[in-house]
Design an enzyme around this catalytic site. Structure first.
Site, PDB file in Angstrom:
ATOM      1  N   ASP A  37       0.831  -1.174   0.077  1.00  0.00           N
ATOM      2  CA  ASP A  37       0.109  -0.047   0.065  1.00  0.00           C
ATOM      3  C   ASP A  37       0.998   1.449   0.017  1.00  0.00           C
ATOM      4  O   ASP A  37       1.964   1.005   0.220  1.00  0.00           O
ATOM      5  CB  ASP A  37      -0.725  -0.098   1.395  1.00  0.00           C
ATOM      6  CG  ASP A  37      -1.663   1.183   1.337  1.00  0.00           C
ATOM      7  OD1 ASP A  37      -2.442   1.446   0.288  1.00  0.00           O
ATOM      8  OD2 ASP A  37      -1.662   1.637   2.686  1.00  0.00           O
TER       9      ASP A  37
ATOM     10  N   ASP B 174      -0.111   5.112   0.948  1.00  0.00           N
ATOM     11  CA  ASP B 174      -0.556   6.209   1.830  1.00  0.00           C
ATOM     12  C   ASP B 174      -0.101   5.401   3.211  1.00  0.00           C
ATOM     13  O   ASP B 174      -1.067   4.532   3.577  1.00  0.00           O
ATOM     14  CB  ASP B 174      -1.897   6.692   1.747  1.00  0.00           C
ATOM     15  CG  ASP B 174      -1.921   7.205   0.440  1.00  0.00           C
ATOM     16  OD1 ASP B 174      -0.878   8.169  -0.137  1.00  0.00           O
ATOM     17  OD2 ASP B 174      -2.938   7.154  -0.457  1.00  0.00           O
TER      18      ASP B 174
ATOM     19  N   GLY C 219      -7.234   3.933   3.839  1.00  0.00           N
ATOM     20  CA  GLY C 219      -7.363   3.038   3.062  1.00  0.00           C
ATOM     21  C   GLY C 219      -8.884   3.205   2.354  1.00  0.00           C
ATOM     22  O   GLY C 219      -9.067   2.324   1.478  1.00  0.00           O
TER      23      GLY C 219
ATOM     24  N   ARG D 294     -12.614   7.605  -1.960  1.00  0.00           N
ATOM     25  CA  ARG D 294     -12.824   8.888  -1.649  1.00  0.00           C
ATOM     26  C   ARG D 294     -14.549   8.949  -1.333  1.00  0.00           C
ATOM     27  O   ARG D 294     -14.564   9.701  -0.117  1.00  0.00           O
ATOM     28  CB  ARG D 294     -12.639   9.754  -2.877  1.00  0.00           C
ATOM     29  CG  ARG D 294     -12.364  11.146  -2.732  1.00  0.00           C
ATOM     30  CD  ARG D 294     -12.081  11.874  -3.863  1.00  0.00           C
ATOM     31  NE  ARG D 294     -10.953  11.513  -4.829  1.00  0.00           N
ATOM     32  CZ  ARG D 294     -10.400  11.837  -5.743  1.00  0.00           C
ATOM     33  NH1 ARG D 294     -11.056  12.731  -6.664  1.00  0.00           N
ATOM     34  NH2 ARG D 294      -9.288  11.307  -6.303  1.00  0.00           N
TER      35      ARG D 294
ATOM     36  N   ASP E 249      -1.417  -0.582   6.169  1.00  0.00           N
ATOM     37  CA  ASP E 249      -1.683   0.364   7.577  1.00  0.00           C
ATOM     38  C   ASP E 249      -3.028   0.458   7.688  1.00  0.00           C
ATOM     39  O   ASP E 249      -3.225   1.032   8.811  1.00  0.00           O
ATOM     40  CB  ASP E 249      -0.821   1.716   7.367  1.00  0.00           C
ATOM     41  CG  ASP E 249      -1.685   2.563   6.333  1.00  0.00           C
ATOM     42  OD1 ASP E 249      -2.120   2.062   5.240  1.00  0.00           O
ATOM     43  OD2 ASP E 249      -2.035   3.533   6.724  1.00  0.00           O
TER      44      ASP E 249
HETATM   45  C1  BG6 Z   1      -5.911   5.514  -0.007  1.00  0.00           C
HETATM   46  C2  BG6 Z   1      -6.088   6.364   1.333  1.00  0.00           C
HETATM   47  O1  BG6 Z   1      -4.739   5.146  -0.370  1.00  0.00           O
HETATM   48  O2  BG6 Z   1      -6.552   6.325  -1.115  1.00  0.00           O
HETATM   49  C3  BG6 Z   1      -7.400   7.037   1.428  1.00  0.00           C
HETATM   50  O3  BG6 Z   1      -5.770   5.730   2.430  1.00  0.00           O
HETATM   51  C4  BG6 Z   1      -7.905   7.723   0.313  1.00  0.00           C
HETATM   52  O4  BG6 Z   1      -7.392   7.915   2.508  1.00  0.00           O
HETATM   53  C5  BG6 Z   1      -7.828   6.877  -0.877  1.00  0.00           C
HETATM   54  O5  BG6 Z   1      -9.208   8.125   0.407  1.00  0.00           O
HETATM   55  C6  BG6 Z   1      -8.358   7.468  -2.278  1.00  0.00           C
HETATM   56  O6  BG6 Z   1      -7.125   8.270  -2.416  1.00  0.00           O
HETATM   57  P1  BG6 Z   1      -7.620   9.429  -3.616  1.00  0.00           P
HETATM   58  O7  BG6 Z   1      -6.374  10.325  -3.816  1.00  0.00           O
HETATM   59  O8  BG6 Z   1      -7.955   8.855  -5.023  1.00  0.00           O
HETATM   60  O9  BG6 Z   1      -8.773  10.441  -3.174  1.00  0.00           O
HETATM   61 MG    MG Z   2      -2.809   3.137   3.523  1.00  0.00          MG
END
Ligand code: BG6
Ligand code: MG
Length: 223
Positions: free
Chosen positions: A16, A18, A53, A56, A177
């Site tokens: 993963d 983030d 994780g 959106r 995580d």
């Molecule tokens: C995940 C994050 O990796 O991606 C989440 O942990 C986030 O917090 C999700 O909402 C979607 O990300 P994005 O950048 O497409 O809005």
């Molecule tokens: Mg993550």
């Protein structure tokens, strides 16, 4: 514990992004927090942890649910766009120095062992973050939320990554995580490694606080 890992079988590690390779989980939190403040919705760090994780739209739905608020489709779109703009502003700060401790060494160690490496992130911003971290050359594949319909906790993203790498699910280790990510890894039939507190990632086959000091052998379950 259902550790079905054994050194010889593992061909690939799916990371993963983030909160695993870099602390952009914090930036997602700050961006949601700013939106919640703008909407007058009380939003704590603990609430933020539940969004780790989570992609959106479901993340926005959880935030609205905190205050029993709802929005029209147009409003929902506008709020998601606004959160994303806040997030994109924050990630302009990301540099190679933001790779979390232990990550560069671990990626190198896995490479040396001939293990394939993918980044599997729900985030549509992950290509930009990977670019800013300057780790394109350290990974074999990036799969992101824009490439599959169903997001974590569904297994689709990890299964797609495994397919791209030519590895069977049982030959893959997922490093995550987020609770939703561990669920996705289990649903995919992969070995799961959780980073963080037991309350969050306790369902994983193995748990580390973070990747600092974790060697390729540790991750592969050899040492
Ligand atoms: C995940 C994050 O990796 O991606 C989440 O942990 C986030 O917090 C999700 O909402 C979607 O990300 P994005 O950048 O497409 O809005
Ligand atoms: Mg993550």
């Amino acid at each position: 514990m259902h550790d079905h890992s054994s050194a010889g079988q593992i061909l690939a590690v799916l990371f993963d992004l983030d909160g695993v390779l870099t602390d952009t989980a914090e930036y997602h939190y700050l961006a949601w927090k700013r939106l919640a403040d703008e909407l007058g919705i009380p939003f704590t760090r603990e609430d933020g942890d539940r969004l780790r994780g989570v992609s959106r739209r479901p993340a926005l739905e959880i935030i609205l649910g905190l205050s029993g608020r709802t929005g029209s489709e147009d409003e929902m779109q506008e709020w998601m766009t606004r959160k994303n703009a806040h997030y994109q502003e924050l990630i302009t700060r990301v540099t190679p120095a933001d790779l979390l401790p232990g990550v560069a060494t671990l990626l190198n160690g896995l490479r040396k062992r001939g293990i394939k490496i993918a980044v599997a992130s729900a985030s549509k911003n992950s290509p930009e973050v990977i670019r800013r971290l300057e780790i394109e050359d350290s990974i074999d594949q990036l799969v992101h939320g824009g490439m599959v319909e169903r997001q974590k906790p569904f297994p689709d993203l990890f299964l797609r990554a495994a397919r791209e790498l030519g590895a069977e699910p049982a030959a893959c280790i997922v490093v995550e995580d987020a609770a939703a990510g561990i669920e996705a890894a289990i649903a995919a039939g992969m070995v799961s490694v959780g980073l963080g507190p037991e309350e969050r990632v306790g369902k994983a086959d193995r748990v580390f606080a973070d990747l600092e000091g974790v060697t390729a052998d540790n991750l592969l379950g050899i040492a």
